[in-house]
Motif scaffolding. Structure first.
Motif, PDB file in Angstrom:
ATOM      1  N   ARG A  96       0.832  -1.206   0.000  1.00 15.79           N
ATOM      2  CA  ARG A  96       0.000   0.000   0.000  1.00 15.79           C
ATOM      3  C   ARG A  96       0.865   1.254   0.000  1.00 15.79           C
ATOM      4  NH1 ARG A  96      -5.158  -1.212   0.884  1.00 15.79           N
ATOM      5  NH2 ARG A  96      -5.691  -3.255   1.738  1.00 15.79           N
ATOM      6  N   PRO A  97       0.394   2.311  -0.657  1.00 16.02           N
ATOM      7  CA  PRO A  97       1.130   3.578  -0.612  1.00 16.02           C
ATOM      8  C   PRO A  97       0.875   4.306   0.698  1.00 16.02           C
ATOM      9  CG  PRO A  97      -0.877   3.864  -1.872  1.00 16.02           C
ATOM     10  CD  PRO A  97      -0.825   2.405  -1.485  1.00 16.02           C
ATOM     11  N   GLU A  98       1.729   5.293   0.971  1.00 20.46           N
ATOM     12  CA  GLU A  98       1.573   6.151   2.148  1.00 20.46           C
ATOM     13  C   GLU A  98       1.560   7.602   1.702  1.00 20.46           C
ATOM     14  OE1 GLU A  98       4.775   5.414   4.820  1.00 20.46           O
ATOM     15  OE2 GLU A  98       4.503   3.224   4.831  1.00 20.46           O
ATOM     16  N   PRO A  99       0.933   8.480   2.448  1.00 23.76           N
ATOM     17  CA  PRO A  99       1.021   9.907   2.122  1.00 23.76           C
ATOM     18  C   PRO A  99       2.473  10.376   2.214  1.00 23.76           C
ATOM     19  CG  PRO A  99      -0.759   9.495   3.689  1.00 23.76           C
ATOM     20  CD  PRO A  99       0.025   8.226   3.594  1.00 23.76           C
ATOM     21  N   ILE A 100       2.899  11.181   1.281  1.00 25.04           N
ATOM     22  CA  ILE A 100       4.273  11.678   1.287  1.00 25.04           C
ATOM     23  C   ILE A 100       4.582  12.424   2.577  1.00 25.04           C
ATOM     24  CG2 ILE A 100       5.823  13.356   0.193  1.00 25.04           C
ATOM     25  CD1 ILE A 100       4.624  12.543  -2.503  1.00 25.04           C
ATOM     26  N   ASN A 101       3.624  13.243   3.041  1.00 21.33           N
ATOM     27  CA  ASN A 101       3.904  14.057   4.223  1.00 21.33           C
ATOM     28  C   ASN A 101       3.866  13.263   5.525  1.00 21.33           C
ATOM     29  OD1 ASN A 101       1.166  13.716   4.581  1.00 21.33           O
ATOM     30  ND2 ASN A 101       0.635  15.834   4.009  1.00 21.33           N
ATOM     31  N   ALA A 102       3.540  11.963   5.464  1.00 20.02           N
ATOM     32  CA  ALA A 102       3.631  11.139   6.668  1.00 20.02           C
ATOM     33  C   ALA A 102       5.087  10.838   7.008  1.00 20.02           C
ATOM     34  CB  ALA A 102       2.856   9.834   6.480  1.00 20.02           C
ATOM     35  N   THR A 103       5.941  10.756   5.978  1.00 16.42           N
ATOM     36  CA  THR A 103       7.367  10.508   6.190  1.00 16.42           C
ATOM     37  C   THR A 103       8.172  11.794   6.141  1.00 16.42           C
ATOM     38  OG1 THR A 103       7.174   8.304   5.204  1.00 16.42           O
ATOM     39  CG2 THR A 103       9.384   9.250   5.330  1.00 16.42           C
ATOM     40  N   TRP A 104       7.782  12.720   5.279  1.00 15.00           N
ATOM     41  CA  TRP A 104       8.502  13.983   5.125  1.00 15.00           C
ATOM     42  C   TRP A 104       7.511  15.134   5.355  1.00 15.00           C
ATOM     43  CZ3 TRP A 104       8.579  10.093   1.269  1.00 15.00           C
ATOM     44  CH2 TRP A 104       9.720   9.280   1.287  1.00 15.00           C
ATOM     45  N   PRO A 105       7.152  15.395   6.618  1.00 10.29           N
ATOM     46  CA  PRO A 105       6.081  16.369   6.913  1.00 10.29           C
ATOM     47  C   PRO A 105       6.407  17.780   6.440  1.00 10.29           C
ATOM     48  CG  PRO A 105       7.272  15.732   8.909  1.00 10.29           C
ATOM     49  CD  PRO A 105       7.713  14.797   7.843  1.00 10.29           C
ATOM     50  N   GLU A 106       7.682  18.148   6.398  1.00  7.83           N
ATOM     51  CA  GLU A 106       8.050  19.493   5.975  1.00  7.83           C
ATOM     52  C   GLU A 106       7.777  19.728   4.493  1.00  7.83           C
ATOM     53  OE1 GLU A 106      10.774  17.971   9.219  1.00  7.83           O
ATOM     54  OE2 GLU A 106      10.100  17.266   7.243  1.00  7.83           O
ATOM     55  N   LEU A 107       7.643  18.636   3.752  1.00 10.30           N
ATOM     56  CA  LEU A 107       7.470  18.742   2.308  1.00 10.30           C
ATOM     57  C   LEU A 107       6.048  19.128   1.928  1.00 10.30           C
ATOM     58  CD1 LEU A 107       9.316  18.265  -0.173  1.00 10.30           C
ATOM     59  CD2 LEU A 107       8.341  15.977  -0.332  1.00 10.30           C
ATOM     60  N   GLY A 108       5.101  18.874   2.806  1.00 11.61           N
ATOM     61  CA  GLY A 108       3.709  19.125   2.471  1.00 11.61           C
ATOM     62  C   GLY A 108       3.193  18.053   1.535  1.00 11.61           C
ATOM     63  N   ASP A 142      19.215  10.529   7.547  1.00 17.82           N
ATOM     64  CA  ASP A 142      18.674   9.717   8.649  1.00 17.82           C
ATOM     65  C   ASP A 142      17.209  10.062   8.923  1.00 17.82           C
ATOM     66  OD1 ASP A 142      21.064   8.332   9.055  1.00 17.82           O
ATOM     67  OD2 ASP A 142      21.835   9.910  10.390  1.00 17.82           O
ATOM     68  N   GLY A 143      16.467  10.409   7.865  1.00 18.20           N
ATOM     69  CA  GLY A 143      15.046  10.687   7.996  1.00 18.20           C
ATOM     70  C   GLY A 143      14.710  12.073   8.522  1.00 18.20           C
ATOM     71  N   LYS A 144      15.720  12.903   8.769  1.00 17.16           N
ATOM     72  CA  LYS A 144      15.482  14.244   9.323  1.00 17.16           C
ATOM     73  C   LYS A 144      15.916  15.311   8.319  1.00 17.16           C
ATOM     74  CE  LYS A 144      16.118  12.745  14.119  1.00 17.16           C
ATOM     75  NZ  LYS A 144      16.885  12.942  15.378  1.00 17.16           N
ATOM     76  N   LEU A 145      15.112  16.387   8.244  1.00 15.31           N
ATOM     77  CA  LEU A 145      15.431  17.486   7.341  1.00 15.31           C
ATOM     78  C   LEU A 145      16.694  18.184   7.823  1.00 15.31           C
ATOM     79  CD1 LEU A 145      14.440  19.154   4.872  1.00 15.31           C
ATOM     80  CD2 LEU A 145      13.326  20.681   6.533  1.00 15.31           C
ATOM     81  N   ARG A 146      17.649  18.360   6.911  1.00 19.07           N
ATOM     82  CA  ARG A 146      18.898  19.023   7.280  1.00 19.07           C
ATOM     83  C   ARG A 146      18.658  20.510   7.515  1.00 19.07           C
ATOM     84  NH1 ARG A 146      23.835  17.723   3.544  1.00 19.07           N
ATOM     85  NH2 ARG A 146      24.867  18.657   5.346  1.00 19.07           N
ATOM     86  N   SER A 147      19.459  21.059   8.414  1.00 16.52           N
ATOM     87  CA  SER A 147      19.349  22.478   8.764  1.00 16.52           C
ATOM     88  C   SER A 147      19.566  23.346   7.535  1.00 16.52           C
ATOM     89  CB  SER A 147      20.387  22.825   9.836  1.00 16.52           C
ATOM     90  OG  SER A 147      20.351  24.203  10.146  1.00 16.52           O
ATOM     91  N   GLY A 148      18.757  24.372   7.384  1.00 11.41           N
ATOM     92  CA  GLY A 148      18.898  25.302   6.275  1.00 11.41           C
ATOM     93  C   GLY A 148      18.074  24.953   5.055  1.00 11.41           C
ATOM     94  N   TYR A 149      17.284  23.884   5.155  1.00  6.48           N
ATOM     95  CA  TYR A 149      16.445  23.461   4.031  1.00  6.48           C
ATOM     96  C   TYR A 149      14.978  23.604   4.401  1.00  6.48           C
ATOM     97  CZ  TYR A 149      20.674  21.631   1.915  1.00  6.48           C
ATOM     98  OH  TYR A 149      21.931  21.516   1.357  1.00  6.48           O
TER      99      TYR A 149
END
Length: 460
Positions: A96-108, A142-149
């Motif tokens: 099954r697919p997942e919502p993109i923002n469930a893994t990368w919430p900053e992406l919307g 590591d699954g976390k948004l890097r600083s400055g992005y």
């Protein structure tokens, strides 16, 4: 090869307790962990397999529909293949697919224009995932948004336009430098990560890529559901093979799969089936802990449990190489391939490039007329050539390369051979024989106990 420096191979296999074959377990080599089950498609996550899909399943219908092209395809930091479509992502080749923002919430919400993973250890952003939307890029480690992005794409990659169609990382050993290939419409751009420079490439055979992917040192351009394999330096596409349907190779769909059209003909399909028990003409291993097995114009390669065993035509990796291989071995960064009375030598550290003026005569290069099998052992410059029921030794570190007198071995014929930190392995038909070292083989009065190749080496 003559004139090359007599350096040690430096290859190492990490063997399990008691060595391979003592308990039916798969080999443990280098940094890799070989597969212990049936081969997986490239997108399959750990423990997942194709075959459970049903056309009555809504998610399967969406994934496998004729209009089911993906917006982006990449490997994540852990090597799992990601398929982006709209505001969802499939993690692996089925399920099954997942919502993109469930893994990368900053992406919307989606869609994602393109995605790639930088996986080269020389980079300060090793194993980082890049996701692009419009004019911006997000970078996760590591699954976390890097600083400055997020940052503007032009700030991260000077000169690269926004609203891209696709992009793929390019490794130095395949592209002569570490960089990124960007696609926008029919325009293709090369960005050199070290120099920070952008150049446009005049490619005629590949472009308009809705997604792009590097997998097992190969580069793919997806055009809707179809895909092409291309050379990342020249942009050339192998003739008479592409396009192919991604549903046969990259995602799990009912009634489809790699080679599915030939499944009805066991004779055609058997050479590509690692568990068929057919003889293997040659074995070789490289310094990165990868094992190659050769059969009927194809080769199998094992990198890790994640990648599994896959059969590919020889020419996919070694240009100009076709047909059956008699013997292979590695020496430093050179792959030697023996066919009849000729030997091909490829530079494995330069994109598997064929050395100039090769193939050459085997007698001229190694002082022997032919070979049934050949092997070198880790850390040793000695090459062992098996012909019939005898074995000869050749010192690759000696520029003269004069074979020593042949010694008998307790086998009338072998198909192939290889040597690891755990000893020497001789292969014949569907079985292999293990010896602690080359001296033990030469001194044996009777063959070692036979073991099943498919079980131990291919984890069938």
């Amino acid at each position: 090869m003559r004139g090359s420096p007599p350096l040690p191979r430096g290859q190492h296999w990490r063997g399990g307790s008691g060595g391979p074959g003592t308990n039916g377990a798969a080999l443990h080599r280098g940094r890799s962990s070989p597969g212990t089950g049936p081969p997986k498609k490239p997108g399959a996550s750990h423990g997942s397999r194709c075959g459970d899909e049903s056309l009555n399943d809504t998610d399967t219908l969406r994934r496998c529909a004729d209009d089911g092209a993906f917006d982006a395809v990449t490997l994540d930091e852990k090597g799992r293949m990601l398929f982006f479509k709209g505001d969802e992502v499939w993690k692996g080749s089925h399920g099954r697919p997942e919502p993109i923002n469930a893994t990368w919430p900053e992406l919307g919400s989606g869609p994602v224009d393109t995605a790639f993973r930088i996986h080269h250890k020389s980079s300060s952003v090793h194993d980082s995932l890049y996701l692009f939307q419009g004019e911006q890029v997000w970078v996760y480690t590591d699954g976390k948004l890097r600083s400055g992005y997020p940052r503007a794409i032009g700030d991260e990659f000077k000169g690269v336009p926004g609203h891209l169609d696709s992009a793929v990382e390019c490794h130095p050993e395949e592209c002569q430098a570490e960089g990124i290939i960007f696609f926008k419409g029919s325009d293709v751009y090369w960005y050199d990560l070290s120099a920070g420079q952008l150049k446009q490439r005049a490619w005629t055979q590949v472009g308009n890529c809705s997604a792009a992917l590097r997998w097992l040192e190969r580069y793919y351009c997806f055009q809707g559901l179809n895909f092409l394999r291309f050379n990342p330096v020249s942009g050339d596409v192998p003739a008479h093979r592409y396009p192919l349907d991604s549903r046969d190779y990259f995602i799990c769909c009912p009634g489809r799969g790699h080679g599915h059209a030939a499944h009805h003909n066991a004779t055609l399909h058997a050479p590509m089936d690692r568990c068929s028990g057919l003889p293997l003409q040659a074995f070789a291993s490289d310094d990165k802990g990868r094992l190659y097995a050769f059969r009927k114009g194809y080769y199998f390669r094992l990198d890790s449990r994640r990648d599994g065993w896959h059969a590919w035509p020889l020419s996919h990796r070694w240009a100009g190489l076709e047909g059956e291989v008699d013997a292979t071995f590695m020496w430093e960064n050179f792959m030697y391939v023996i066919q009849g009375s000729k030997v091909f030598i490829y530079r494995e550290d330069q994109g598997h490039a064929l050395m100039q003026d090769y193939p050459k005569g085997l007698q001229e290069e190694l002082g022997i007329p032919g070979a049934d099998a050949a092997f070198t052992c880790p850390g040793s410059p000695l090459l062992y050539i098996i012909q019939g029921s005898s074995m000869q030794e050749v010192d690759l570190g000696n520029s003269q390369r004069v074979p020593k007198p042949a010694v008998p071995i307790p086998h009338s014929h072998v198909d192939s051979a290889t040597c690891t930190a755990d000893g020497v392995y001789l292969f014949h038909d569907a079985v292999f024989y293990h010896y602690p070292d080359a001296a033990s083989l030469a001194g044996a009065s009777a063959p070692a106990a036979p073991q099943i190749t498919a079980t131990v080496f291919f984890a069938c």
